[in-house]
Motif scaffolding. Structure first.
Motif, PDB file in Angstrom:
ATOM      1  N   VAL A  51      -6.689   2.331 -10.071  1.00  0.00           N
ATOM      2  CA  VAL A  51      -6.008   1.138  -9.559  1.00  0.00           C
ATOM      3  C   VAL A  51      -4.513   1.184  -9.852  1.00  0.00           C
ATOM      4  CG1 VAL A  51      -5.758  -1.352  -9.893  1.00  0.00           C
ATOM      5  CG2 VAL A  51      -8.020  -0.360  -9.541  1.00  0.00           C
ATOM      6  N   GLU A  52      -4.158   1.652 -11.023  1.00  0.00           N
ATOM      7  CA  GLU A  52      -2.742   1.694 -11.398  1.00  0.00           C
ATOM      8  C   GLU A  52      -1.900   2.480 -10.391  1.00  0.00           C
ATOM      9  OE1 GLU A  52      -0.058   2.480 -15.414  1.00  0.00           O
ATOM     10  OE2 GLU A  52      -2.025   3.427 -15.208  1.00  0.00           O
ATOM     11  N   PRO A  53      -2.276   3.735 -10.037  1.00  0.00           N
ATOM     12  CA  PRO A  53      -1.482   4.449  -9.019  1.00  0.00           C
ATOM     13  C   PRO A  53      -1.630   3.860  -7.621  1.00  0.00           C
ATOM     14  CG  PRO A  53      -3.350   5.796  -9.729  1.00  0.00           C
ATOM     15  CD  PRO A  53      -3.276   4.636 -10.662  1.00  0.00           C
ATOM     16  N   LEU A  54      -2.733   3.158  -7.343  1.00  0.00           N
ATOM     17  CA  LEU A  54      -2.872   2.511  -6.041  1.00  0.00           C
ATOM     18  C   LEU A  54      -1.779   1.469  -5.852  1.00  0.00           C
ATOM     19  CD1 LEU A  54      -6.688   1.867  -5.386  1.00  0.00           C
ATOM     20  CD2 LEU A  54      -5.171   3.527  -4.290  1.00  0.00           C
ATOM     21  N   LEU A  55      -1.546   0.686  -6.881  1.00  0.00           N
ATOM     22  CA  LEU A  55      -0.498  -0.340  -6.799  1.00  0.00           C
ATOM     23  C   LEU A  55       0.882   0.302  -6.680  1.00  0.00           C
ATOM     24  CD1 LEU A  55      -1.810  -2.971  -9.382  1.00  0.00           C
ATOM     25  CD2 LEU A  55      -1.920  -3.052  -6.890  1.00  0.00           C
ATOM     26  N   GLN A  56       1.081   1.408  -7.387  1.00  0.00           N
ATOM     27  CA  GLN A  56       2.350   2.116  -7.273  1.00  0.00           C
ATOM     28  C   GLN A  56       2.542   2.645  -5.854  1.00  0.00           C
ATOM     29  OE1 GLN A  56       4.744   2.314  -9.750  1.00  0.00           O
ATOM     30  NE2 GLN A  56       5.966   3.026  -8.006  1.00  0.00           N
ATOM     31  N   PHE A  57       1.425   3.115  -5.265  1.00  0.00           N
ATOM     32  CA  PHE A  57       1.445   3.598  -3.885  1.00  0.00           C
ATOM     33  C   PHE A  57       1.889   2.490  -2.930  1.00  0.00           C
ATOM     34  CE2 PHE A  57      -1.535   3.194  -0.194  1.00  0.00           C
ATOM     35  CZ  PHE A  57      -0.887   4.062   0.677  1.00  0.00           C
ATOM     36  N   LEU A  58       1.344   1.292  -3.090  1.00  0.00           N
ATOM     37  CA  LEU A  58       1.693   0.172  -2.217  1.00  0.00           C
ATOM     38  C   LEU A  58       3.145  -0.252  -2.417  1.00  0.00           C
ATOM     39  CD1 LEU A  58      -1.580  -1.966  -2.509  1.00  0.00           C
ATOM     40  CD2 LEU A  58      -0.863  -0.504  -0.609  1.00  0.00           C
ATOM     41  N   THR A  59       3.605  -0.197  -3.662  1.00  0.00           N
ATOM     42  CA  THR A  59       5.005  -0.528  -3.935  1.00  0.00           C
ATOM     43  C   THR A  59       5.941   0.473  -3.269  1.00  0.00           C
ATOM     44  OG1 THR A  59       4.393  -1.540  -6.052  1.00  0.00           O
ATOM     45  CG2 THR A  59       6.706  -0.906  -5.759  1.00  0.00           C
ATOM     46  N   ASN A  60       5.589   1.754  -3.368  1.00  0.00           N
ATOM     47  CA  ASN A  60       6.396   2.801  -2.744  1.00  0.00           C
ATOM     48  C   ASN A  60       6.443   2.648  -1.225  1.00  0.00           C
ATOM     49  OD1 ASN A  60       6.827   3.878  -5.260  1.00  0.00           O
ATOM     50  ND2 ASN A  60       5.268   5.469  -5.060  1.00  0.00           N
ATOM     51  N   GLU A  61       5.355   2.076  -0.673  1.00  0.00           N
ATOM     52  CA  GLU A  61       5.321   1.856   0.773  1.00  0.00           C
ATOM     53  C   GLU A  61       6.082   0.595   1.168  1.00  0.00           C
ATOM     54  OE1 GLU A  61       3.925   3.855   3.102  1.00  0.00           O
ATOM     55  OE2 GLU A  61       3.477   5.309   1.514  1.00  0.00           O
ATOM     56  N   LYS A  62       6.714  -0.037   0.161  1.00  0.00           N
ATOM     57  CA  LYS A  62       7.521  -1.251   0.392  1.00  0.00           C
ATOM     58  C   LYS A  62       6.683  -2.397   0.950  1.00  0.00           C
ATOM     59  CE  LYS A  62      11.927   1.182   0.974  1.00  0.00           C
ATOM     60  NZ  LYS A  62      11.433   2.420   0.378  1.00  0.00           N
ATOM     61  N   VAL A  63       5.466  -2.547   0.389  1.00  0.00           N
ATOM     62  CA  VAL A  63       4.589  -3.656   0.765  1.00  0.00           C
ATOM     63  C   VAL A  63       4.805  -4.782  -0.246  1.00  0.00           C
ATOM     64  CG1 VAL A  63       2.206  -4.394   1.153  1.00  0.00           C
ATOM     65  CG2 VAL A  63       2.916  -2.042   1.721  1.00  0.00           C
ATOM     66  N   SER A  64       5.081  -5.984   0.221  1.00  0.00           N
ATOM     67  CA  SER A  64       5.314  -7.114  -0.683  1.00  0.00           C
ATOM     68  C   SER A  64       4.045  -7.458  -1.445  1.00  0.00           C
ATOM     69  CB  SER A  64       5.775  -8.336   0.118  1.00  0.00           C
ATOM     70  OG  SER A  64       4.722  -8.816   0.943  1.00  0.00           O
ATOM     71  N   GLU A  65       4.222  -8.203  -2.562  1.00  0.00           N
ATOM     72  CA  GLU A  65       3.059  -8.534  -3.389  1.00  0.00           C
ATOM     73  C   GLU A  65       2.053  -9.379  -2.618  1.00  0.00           C
ATOM     74  OE1 GLU A  65       3.380  -9.965  -7.281  1.00  0.00           O
ATOM     75  OE2 GLU A  65       4.607  -8.292  -8.018  1.00  0.00           O
ATOM     76  N   ASP A  66       2.507 -10.315  -1.814  1.00  0.00           N
ATOM     77  CA  ASP A  66       1.586 -11.133  -1.030  1.00  0.00           C
ATOM     78  C   ASP A  66       0.759 -10.262  -0.088  1.00  0.00           C
ATOM     79  OD1 ASP A  66       2.430 -13.412  -2.248  1.00  0.00           O
ATOM     80  OD2 ASP A  66       3.799 -14.024  -0.647  1.00  0.00           O
ATOM     81  N   LYS A  67       1.437  -9.352   0.576  1.00  0.00           N
ATOM     82  CA  LYS A  67       0.720  -8.468   1.505  1.00  0.00           C
ATOM     83  C   LYS A  67      -0.194  -7.497   0.743  1.00  0.00           C
ATOM     84  CE  LYS A  67       3.938  -8.576   5.410  1.00  0.00           C
ATOM     85  NZ  LYS A  67       4.788  -7.765   6.339  1.00  0.00           N
ATOM     86  N   GLN A  68       0.237  -7.058  -0.438  1.00  0.00           N
ATOM     87  CA  GLN A  68      -0.629  -6.188  -1.247  1.00  0.00           C
ATOM     88  C   GLN A  68      -1.927  -6.898  -1.583  1.00  0.00           C
ATOM     89  OE1 GLN A  68       1.009  -4.109  -4.653  1.00  0.00           O
ATOM     90  NE2 GLN A  68       3.091  -4.153  -3.779  1.00  0.00           N
ATOM     91  N   ARG A  69      -1.800  -8.168  -2.010  1.00  0.00           N
ATOM     92  CA  ARG A  69      -2.978  -8.940  -2.389  1.00  0.00           C
ATOM     93  C   ARG A  69      -3.923  -9.093  -1.182  1.00  0.00           C
ATOM     94  NH1 ARG A  69      -3.698 -12.549  -6.777  1.00  0.00           N
ATOM     95  NH2 ARG A  69      -1.513 -12.188  -7.317  1.00  0.00           N
ATOM     96  N   ARG A  70      -3.365  -9.448   0.007  1.00  0.00           N
ATOM     97  CA  ARG A  70      -4.198  -9.604   1.192  1.00  0.00           C
ATOM     98  C   ARG A  70      -4.829  -8.271   1.596  1.00  0.00           C
ATOM     99  NH1 ARG A  70       0.003 -13.036   2.988  1.00  0.00           N
ATOM    100  NH2 ARG A  70       0.893 -11.415   4.345  1.00  0.00           N
ATOM    101  N   LEU A  71      -4.053  -7.202   1.461  1.00  0.00           N
ATOM    102  CA  LEU A  71      -4.539  -5.877   1.859  1.00  0.00           C
ATOM    103  C   LEU A  71      -5.729  -5.459   0.999  1.00  0.00           C
ATOM    104  CD1 LEU A  71      -3.694  -3.618   3.890  1.00  0.00           C
ATOM    105  CD2 LEU A  71      -2.456  -2.558   2.010  1.00  0.00           C
ATOM    106  N   ILE A  72      -5.592  -5.585  -0.318  1.00  0.00           N
ATOM    107  CA  ILE A  72      -6.669  -5.181  -1.225  1.00  0.00           C
ATOM    108  C   ILE A  72      -7.879  -6.082  -1.049  1.00  0.00           C
ATOM    109  CG2 ILE A  72      -7.305  -5.020  -3.655  1.00  0.00           C
ATOM    110  CD1 ILE A  72      -4.315  -4.233  -4.159  1.00  0.00           C
ATOM    111  N   GLU A  73      -7.646  -7.373  -0.920  1.00  0.00           N
ATOM    112  CA  GLU A  73      -8.750  -8.314  -0.751  1.00  0.00           C
ATOM    113  C   GLU A  73      -9.503  -8.014   0.550  1.00  0.00           C
ATOM    114  OE1 GLU A  73      -9.371 -13.039  -1.641  1.00  0.00           O
ATOM    115  OE2 GLU A  73      -7.499 -12.383  -0.714  1.00  0.00           O
ATOM    116  N   THR A  74      -8.764  -7.718   1.608  1.00  0.00           N
ATOM    117  CA  THR A  74      -9.388  -7.387   2.895  1.00  0.00           C
ATOM    118  C   THR A  74     -10.212  -6.110   2.774  1.00  0.00           C
ATOM    119  OG1 THR A  74      -7.577  -8.414   4.115  1.00  0.00           O
ATOM    120  CG2 THR A  74      -8.941  -6.837   5.311  1.00  0.00           C
ATOM    121  N   CYS A  75      -9.657  -5.122   2.128  1.00  0.00           N
ATOM    122  CA  CYS A  75     -10.353  -3.840   1.967  1.00  0.00           C
ATOM    123  C   CYS A  75     -11.664  -4.032   1.212  1.00  0.00           C
ATOM    124  CB  CYS A  75      -9.437  -2.857   1.227  1.00  0.00           C
ATOM    125  SG  CYS A  75     -10.108  -1.214   1.103  1.00  0.00           S
TER     126      CYS A  75
END
Length: 919
Positions: A51-75
């Motif tokens: 999970v730790e590198p997954l979040l780093q991956f999303l940050t590197n992709e310039k995904v905002s925290e709100d979108k990260q939360r929706r993305l992971i929850e959707t997945c």
């Protein structure tokens, strides 16, 4: 916070599968409590590592925290239904990428993902979480089957491998693309992740006990260029290292046909090349397509479909014809078509035409086609632009390397704390055994040798017996070795054997190398009815998948290697208890009917290693009646070291070809002897008259000559058998007998007999002297040129005298021969012991004076001024080179400057004066 939310939601997803599947209700309370706590902590820790590198991956992709939360929850919500129906995980072969693709085969990605503009990110993220859903619960289940042993290694493997893979994939986004093409980058990342999940991560499944990480077992083979008969090129290129292999086969304009025998590692090498082309070593993409699909699919993919399909349907719409055209124009696509031999012969013409059309469309992009050797001519018909290469058998360093890797990484050994092995000593021991040595240089057979040796401590004689022991062992060894009973299905060894044989045979007859789950279940159901076993097909298929190591599943089923299935087909033919759909018995008569179909080639040779000698003898007779000389003598050569055939039987078969109508035998002259000679404008070749032999794994360039030579070495044939020999077979027998001195009288008779070509008789007699005299010195020095060389008490002096007595008109060749082999003896590239070389030189120095009885051959003596010697890179003056080398050895105190030395040098000086007088 986001990290806590992500860890919690993904751990909850995994736990819903784990605790429903783990069965520990029968354990005592404290033991159950310890297991639950241990599982809870281990799973959460392993999940955190990903999970730790997954979040780093999303940050590197310039995904905002709100979108990260929706993305992971959707997945997670998209994957949650799979936890309620775990069989869907198995239908996806426990492969996160395949599960993702199956999930969205007939529907769009979630609407929230599209609205947030995160389609590309989601196609990378969802397979990663799906992979966790497959791997972590599977590891816990396997932990349970091992009686909850204190072993956390598998969790470490999973987390380490996943983190490493995802980091490599994410690094690709940071590489500057040739034209800053974002679509190309996302396709590269998608393909790289998909391939990584296939090669390394899926291999961590419990149901593939002998499979490990790709790099643990991959040894790059030697790949040799095949020089075409009409080419002017003299030297074949040899590729042995990964760097030069990658650079050559990803080079623009390069089209290559890679030929390899069964088990040589063609597909493994092709996967390696694809993976490397999807790494940071290159900026384009690599598409590998398994041609076996076209045996069952009528639709042949277009060029655009070939690229879009592996990228996935949700990226396909972005891969417009114009975009793909730009990639092709920039030569940023490598195409690999894997396994042309797996196309059934009736379909090959159509696929061949498709490849020809495709090759025109790919422009100058690198293009690679792999195949086993074929009995059809499709590969030869491809244009001259295609360069053919051969994957060579492993040499000794590669054999040792592979043995070391096998003992270091094979899971069966790791879980039993197996001790290390001396790989070099084991390799040398096996290579000294004539029945085992040919098997060690084939990667598939080498791994089979290692498994059987590990289990039994010894090896059976012959390839077929090796497969037999391997299959029998795998049908019962896995659970036994691990001391677990992981199934309630109790089948006898014979029942398992009948089922797996039937499974292999039906797939083979249907010309399928893999089938889907429903077809596999239907096939097993029919086999169970046939042997009156009442277990469910689902349970039995799971038993073979999880415990035998012979088949790979779930979802799509295939054998662990095609050759294993072919052995089982051969065993079915031997038993003769199976029929095809038309009711025809599948036996050796069926085998003979299919003798020209290369799909049956390996089966034929494996059957010949299993069948009673009388049946094989009859099969060979039928082959000879049908003029299938390559198959008949190929089988004879394949079984030669196993002592399957008596001396009388071997002799009978050799006399058959000696007495046959030679016009029916397909001789060719594509190879020739290497020997020293004067430089000439027109190169003179001494052809080795032979024809190719069919084989199962290894090919011998000498073909039929090699097996006839062995018959002469073993005394099965002698020169007296040439009485009834006519034409080319007589010439082959002459070559074999005259190059092996087993009897002075016979050798003299051979020398006095006509040479194969009258106009080249002096060249032939020079070759005889150089070949025989050199080998005689090697034997006296204790170094045999070949393992079949026969030692005798005949001295070199005797051989020279007999040579001169039989052919007095060519006495002038003798000193030239002695000087030429001297240069060969002292050349360090030849496998001779240096100390003993100088003892051989003393003998040559003694024999050299007046070795020509005062006679000269003017053309040959004059030719020594520009002498061609295989032991020397450049042409040289033979007389000068000889005296200079002798002087160097004297200066180094390696030979003595005594009367013997002076007499020899004075004799050479006399020859030099005679040569000058000719000018």
């Amino acid at each position: 916070e986001l990290a806590q939310f992500t860890l919690g939601i993904i751990t909850n997803l995994l736990s819903s599968v784990i605790y429903d599947s783990v069965n520990h209700s029968k354990l005592q309370y404290f033991q159950r409590w310890k297991i639950e706590k241990r599982v809870e902590y281990t799973v959460e820790y392993a999940t955190m590592e990903i999970v730790e590198p997954l979040l780093q991956f999303l940050t590197n992709e310039k995904v905002s925290e709100d979108k990260q939360r929706r993305l992971i929850e959707t997945c997670v919500e998209e994957l949650r239904p799979l936890t309620e129906q775990p069989e869907q995980l198995f239908q996806g072969s426990l492969n996160g990428q395949k599960i993702f693709e199956d999930l969205y085969t007939n529907r769009d990605l979630p609407e929230v993902v599209i609205e947030d503009g995160l389609k590309d990110v989601y196609t990378l993220l969802c397979p990663r979480i799906a992979t966790l859903l497959c791997k972590i619960p599977a590891a816990v289940k396997d932990w349970e089957s091992e009686a909850w042993s204190e072993n956390f290694r598998r969790f470490d493997e999973i987390t380490t491998q996943l983190r490493t893979l995802f980091n490599k994939v994410d690094e690709l986004a940071a590489l500057p693309s040739k034209e800053a093409d974002g679509t190309l980058t996302i396709v590269r990342r998608t393909l790289a992740q998909k391939l990584g999940l296939e090669l390394d991560i899926t291999g961590l499944r419990a149901d593939r006990p002998l499979h490990g990480k790709f790099d643990d077992f991959f040894v790059h083979p030697q790949i040799t260029e095949q020089i075409k008969s009409n080419a002017n090129k003299k030297q074949a290129k040899v590729i042995g290292e990964t760097q030069e292999s990658f650079e050559l086969f990803t080079q623009k304009h390069h089209w290559a046909i890679i030929i390899g025998q069964p088990g040589a590692g063609k597909s493994t090498w092709a996967k390696w090349l694809q993976r490397e082309a999807l790494s940071n070593r290159w900026t384009g993409i690599c598409v590998r397509f398994e041609l076996r699909r076209f045996s069952n699919e009528e639709h042949l993919l277009s060029l655009h479909e070939l690229i879009r399909e592996p990228a996935g349907q949700h990226l396909a719409e972005d891969l417009t014809p114009n975009r793909i055209s730009e990639w092709l124009k920039a030569k940023q696509v490598v195409f690999i078509l894997d396994g042309f031999d797996e196309i059934r012969p009736s379909r090959r013409d159509q696929v061949y035409d498709w490849i020809v059309d495709l090759s025109s469309a790919v422009r100058n992009c690198p293009f690679i086609l792999t195949s086993r050797p074929l009995t059809t001519d499709h590969l030869e018909r491809l244009s001259s632009r295609w360069q053919s290469w051969t994957i060579e058998p492993f040499d000794e360093p590669r054999i040792i390397d592979y043995i070391q890797r096998w003992y270091k990484y094979t899971r069966l050994l790791l879980e039993n704390n197996h001790h290390e092995v001396d790989a070099k000593a084991l390799a040398e021991k096996w290579q000294q055994d004539p029945t085992i040595s040919p098997l060690t240089s084939n990667p598939l057979l080498l791994s089979t040798l290692l498994m059987v040796h590990h289990l039994d401590g010894s090896l059976p004689s012959g390839r077929s017996q090796l497969y037999q022991r391997y299959v029998e062992g795998m049908l019962g060894l896995w659970d036994t070795r691990r001391n677990v009973s992981a199934t309630t299905i109790q089948l006898s060894r014979e029942q398992k054997r009948q089922i797996i044989r039937g499974f292999a045979l039906q797939m083979f007859l249907q010309e399928q190398d893999q089938i889907d789950e429903s077809e596999a279940l239907e096939l097993v159901r029919g086999l169970l009815q046939k042997i009156n076993v009442s277990f469910s097909a689902e349970d039995v298929l799971a038993l073979f998948r999880e415990r035998s190591g012979l088949i790979i599943g779930p979802g799509i089923y295939s054998f662990v290697h095609k050759s294993v299935a072919e052995y089982l087909v051969a065993d079915s033919i031997l038993q003769g208890d199976q029929r095809d759909k038309s009711g025809r018995r599948i036996d050796r008569f069926c085998l003979f009917e299919n003798r020209d179909d290369d799909r049956w080639n390996t089966v034929i040779f494996l059957w010949a290693g299993l069948a009673p000698t009388a049946d094989v003898e009859e099969f060979l007779d039928e082959c000879i009646k049908a003029n299938k000389w390559d198959l008949a003598y190929g089988i004879l050569a394949d079984q030669y070291d196993n002592d399957r055939f008596s001396v009388e039987m071997r002799r009978r078969f050799f006399l058959k070809i000696i007495n046959a109508d030679q016009q029916l035998v397909p001789y060719h002259k594509n190879i020739s002897w290497g020997y020293s000679h004067p430089q000439r404008k027109d190169k003179i070749r001494l052809p080795i008259i032979t024809f190719d032999l069919r084989g199962i794994v290894f090919s011998n360039p000498l073909g039929f000559y090699s097996i006839l030579e062995r018959a002469v070495n073993d005394g099965i044939l002698t020169w007296s058998d040439s009485t009834n020999a006519k034409g080319k077979i007589r010439d082959i027998l002459w070559m074999c007998c005259i190059s092996k001195v087993t009897s002075i009288d016979e050798w003299k008779t051979c020398l006095m007999a006509p040479c194969p070509e009258d106009d080249k008789s002096i060249d032939w007699l020079y070759w005889v002297a150089e070949f025989v005299f050199y080998n005689r010195l090697m034997l006296e020095a204790g170094v045999s040129r070949t393992k079949h060389q026969i030692k005798s008490v005949i001295e070199l002096e005797t051989l020279i005298q007999v040579y001169k007595d039989a052919c007095p008109h060519i006495c002038g060749l003798v000193p030239i021969v002695l000087m030429s082999i001297t240069l060969k003896l002292i050349n360090p590239i030849f496998p001779t012991k240096q100390k003993l070389n100088y003892e051989s030189l003393d003998k040559i120095l003694k024999l050299l004076p007046n070795s020509n009885d005062g006679k000269i051959l003017t053309e040959w003596l004059a030719g020594t001024r520009e002498w061609v010697n295989p032991a020397i890179d450049n042409n040289t003056d033979l007389l000068n080179a000889f005296t200079e080398k002798m002087a160097e050895l004297v200066q180094q105190s390696l030979i003595k400057q005594d009367a013997v030395y002076e007499n020899a040098i004075n004799f050479v000086e006399e020859l030099r004066k005679q040569r000058e007088a000719l000018e």
